[in-house]
Scaffold this motif. Structure first.
Motif, PDB file in Angstrom:
ATOM      1  N   PHE A  58       0.842  -1.200   0.000  1.00  0.00           N
ATOM      2  CA  PHE A  58       0.000   0.000   0.000  1.00  0.00           C
ATOM      3  C   PHE A  58       0.872   1.242   0.000  1.00  0.00           C
ATOM      4  N   GLY A  59       0.611   2.130  -0.931  1.00  0.00           N
ATOM      5  CA  GLY A  59       1.343   3.387  -1.024  1.00  0.00           C
ATOM      6  C   GLY A  59       0.899   4.361   0.057  1.00  0.00           C
ATOM      7  N   GLY A  60       1.670   5.429   0.244  1.00  0.00           N
ATOM      8  CA  GLY A  60       1.424   6.377   1.323  1.00  0.00           C
ATOM      9  C   GLY A  60       0.065   7.053   1.273  1.00  0.00           C
ATOM     10  N   GLY A  66      -7.439  -2.916 -12.595  1.00  0.00           N
ATOM     11  CA  GLY A  66      -6.094  -2.344 -12.550  1.00  0.00           C
ATOM     12  C   GLY A  66      -5.249  -2.776 -13.744  1.00  0.00           C
ATOM     13  N   THR A  67      -3.942  -2.551 -13.616  1.00  0.00           N
ATOM     14  CA  THR A  67      -3.011  -2.917 -14.691  1.00  0.00           C
ATOM     15  C   THR A  67      -2.178  -4.114 -14.244  1.00  0.00           C
ATOM     16  N   PHE A 124      -1.131  -1.473  -4.356  1.00  0.00           N
ATOM     17  CA  PHE A 124      -2.295  -0.575  -4.234  1.00  0.00           C
ATOM     18  C   PHE A 124      -1.855   0.886  -4.150  1.00  0.00           C
ATOM     19  N   THR A 125      -2.489   1.691  -5.001  1.00  0.00           N
ATOM     20  CA  THR A 125      -2.156   3.105  -5.015  1.00  0.00           C
ATOM     21  C   THR A 125      -3.463   3.907  -5.074  1.00  0.00           C
ATOM     22  N   ASP A 126      -3.419   5.169  -5.533  1.00  0.00           N
ATOM     23  CA  ASP A 126      -4.663   5.945  -5.534  1.00  0.00           C
ATOM     24  C   ASP A 126      -5.235   6.145  -6.935  1.00  0.00           C
ATOM     25  N   VAL A 127      -4.757   5.377  -7.904  1.00  0.00           N
ATOM     26  CA  VAL A 127      -5.365   5.383  -9.248  1.00  0.00           C
ATOM     27  C   VAL A 127      -5.617   3.931  -9.658  1.00  0.00           C
ATOM     28  N   SER A 128      -6.500   3.767 -10.659  1.00  0.00           N
ATOM     29  CA  SER A 128      -6.922   2.402 -10.994  1.00  0.00           C
ATOM     30  C   SER A 128      -5.986   1.686 -11.957  1.00  0.00           C
ATOM     31  N   GLY A 129      -4.708   2.039 -11.927  1.00  0.00           N
ATOM     32  CA  GLY A 129      -3.746   1.365 -12.796  1.00  0.00           C
ATOM     33  C   GLY A 129      -2.847   2.387 -13.472  1.00  0.00           C
ATOM     34  N   ILE A 130      -2.141   1.917 -14.501  1.00  0.00           N
ATOM     35  CA  ILE A 130      -1.216   2.810 -15.206  1.00  0.00           C
ATOM     36  C   ILE A 130      -1.927   3.357 -16.441  1.00  0.00           C
ATOM     37  N   PHE A 131      -1.976   4.674 -16.544  1.00  0.00           N
ATOM     38  CA  PHE A 131      -2.682   5.300 -17.658  1.00  0.00           C
ATOM     39  C   PHE A 131      -1.884   5.159 -18.960  1.00  0.00           C
ATOM     40  N   ALA A 132      -2.629   5.021 -20.057  1.00  0.00           N
ATOM     41  CA  ALA A 132      -1.988   4.892 -21.374  1.00  0.00           C
ATOM     42  C   ALA A 132      -1.430   6.229 -21.846  1.00  0.00           C
ATOM     43  N   ASN A 159      -6.276   0.168  -7.308  1.00  0.00           N
ATOM     44  CA  ASN A 159      -6.705   1.379  -6.618  1.00  0.00           C
ATOM     45  C   ASN A 159      -7.309   1.027  -5.254  1.00  0.00           C
ATOM     46  N   THR A 160      -6.704   1.537  -4.186  1.00  0.00           N
ATOM     47  CA  THR A 160      -7.223   1.274  -2.835  1.00  0.00           C
ATOM     48  C   THR A 160      -8.683   1.708  -2.698  1.00  0.00           C
ATOM     49  N   PHE A 161      -9.021   2.790  -3.388  1.00  0.00           N
ATOM     50  CA  PHE A 161     -10.356   3.363  -3.194  1.00  0.00           C
ATOM     51  C   PHE A 161     -11.389   2.778  -4.169  1.00  0.00           C
TER      52      PHE A 161
END
Ligand code: ASP
Length: 427
Positions: free
Chosen positions: A7-9, A271-272, A205-213, A263-265
């Motif tokens: 989990f990221g900060g 995700g990716t 887990f971070t705050d976005v739903s994966g890596i954007f294209a 995405n944690t939220f």
């Protein structure tokens, strides 16, 4: 099944977010080993604990008392501990950290306390074991990471443990000195643990739903990449995408363990999946476009130059900057790199007796991850031309699953937008 989860900060910035983290972890008994970053930002102008710890270090170095220097970190921790209704005696907890800081006063030690604190809080909240990274992540005395010894210790330590929380970012040398992996290093810790315990998946887990294209600030309709191989991820992150640390795939490169950026939220989003190259064969590369500024280019003209002349020049340039591309003919050598060209051109002019030297700064490198990159060169060239964007250089590398284009920095955003829009239409 074993899932290693990081989990990221930003997922750990408030008590409220901690409840979300706990829900995700506890909903799946396979989520056994949890790696955490230090508490992150609560809102965009907020300060991460790691940045606060840089200040703690400076304050102590400049003579302030350790207690006073840790004051703001104490307050942030207390806010979370109170929100989680945990029974931790924070005065005693910080007292120990402060005494240890006095004993081991190095920047790495102070910075590592961010992950130490968040991992202790997380373990207490989840009621999991706490395993200190210093006991299982080992560094050599010269500060390099000791992978073999760490893997041995991780396997031995975690094999008898049902579920545990481990701080990311740091480890220790044989002589007991704390070392860190550098900013964003908890992603790397997660991979090391996943590889050592032979996890089935490493969920990050971070705050976005994966890596954007494509950077969503440039292309509002940017999609999340579903899957990509490690090599393409390395290029994408090296040249602009910043969700996951570029080195995080390295401990897993000879395994079949994928990293799932989630995405944690919105844990229900898929995700990716970043997949080892040898496992990617059955999938099709999706399109992504990213860009990085700070590129310089230099062209040296020297009639009938020798190979030795090229070698000497390249030796000099390599020692100064990080090279992106080299092209050479009988009379001309063109090198593009991350760094500034002016100073290098001047030195070459004075020391290598060229017929002429041309340099150019303020360029940008665009990376287009796509299928059949060779076939796309002319199309993409046309698109950029039609927008009056002149291409300084374009080259293609199959192993990198894509195409590289150098343009003026002032054209970067427009070029990325145009290429992404063009490629998206085809999907
Ligand atoms: N807390 C450290 C940083 O902010 C390490 C990490 O989060 O991975 O860079």
């Amino acid at each position: 099944m074993i899932k290693t989860v990081k989990f990221g900060g930003s997922s750990l910035a408030t008590a409220e977010r901690y409840y979300k983290v706990a829900e995700t972890v506890l909903s799946d008994k396979d989520r056994k080993f949890i790696i955490v970053s230090a508490f992150g930002k609560r809102f965009s102008d907020d300060e991460k604990i790691t940045d606060m710890l840089y200040r703690v270090y400076d304050c102590v170095k400049n003579g302030q008392s350790v207690e006073k220097a840790y004051g703001a970190v104490f307050t942030r921790t207390a806010e979370i501990v109170r929100g989680l209704k945990l029974n931790i005696d924070l005065t005693d907890f910080f007292d120990k950290i402060e005494r240890e800081t006095e004993k081991n006063f190095t920047l790495d030690f102070v910075l590592s306390r961010g992950e130490y604190i968040s991992a202790r809080v997380t373990a207490e909240f989840l009621k999991f074991d706490f395993i200190d990274a210093k006991d299982i992540i080992k560094f050599n005395d010269d500060g390099t990471y000791n992978g073999e010894f760490s893997e041995f210790l991780i396997r031995n330590t975690l094999s008898g443990i049902e579920r545990a929380v481990i701080p990311g970012f740091y480890g220790e040398t044989a002589g007991g000195v704390i070392k860190t992996f550098g900013r964003g290093g908890s992603d790397f810790t997660g991979s090391v643990i996943a590889g050592a315990v032979k996890a089935d998946i490493y969920e990050n887990f971070t705050d976005v739903s994966g890596i954007f294209a494509c950077d969503p600030k440039i292309a509002f309709d940017a999609e999340i990449i579903k899957r990509m191989p490690f090599s393409a991820f390395r290029r994408l992150s090296e040249f602009g995408a910043s969700v996951l640390h570029p080195d995080s795939v390295l401990p897993l490169k000879n395994t079949d363990i994928s990293i799932n950026v989630k995405n944690t939220f919105r844990p229900e989003d898929k995700g990716t999946f970043v997949i080892p190259d040898n496992k990617f064969n059955d999938y099709k590369i999706e399109t992504a476009v990213t860009a990085k500024s700070g590129v310089g280019e230099i062209t040296i003209l020297k009639y009938n130059k020798t190979e030795k002349y090229d070698k000497n020049l390249l030796d000099y340039i390599c020692g100064k900057v990080s090279i992106i591309n080299v092209s050479s003919s009988a009379d001309r050598l063109t090198v593009s790199f991350f760094g500034s060209a002016g100073e290098i051109a001047e030195y070459i002019y004075e020391n290598y007796v060229p017929d002429s030297v041309n340099s150019r700064d303020s360029l940008a490198l665009i990376y287009v991850m796509c299928v059949e990159a060779e076939a796309k060169i002319s199309e993409i060239y046309g698109i950029l031309q039609s927008r009056n964007i002149s291409v300084r250089n374009v080259f293609c590398r199959k192993e990198d699953y894509g195409l590289f284009i150098i343009v003026a920095d002032s054209d970067k955003t427009e070029a990325v937008k145009a290429i992404y829009a063009f490629e998206r239409k085809k999907i």
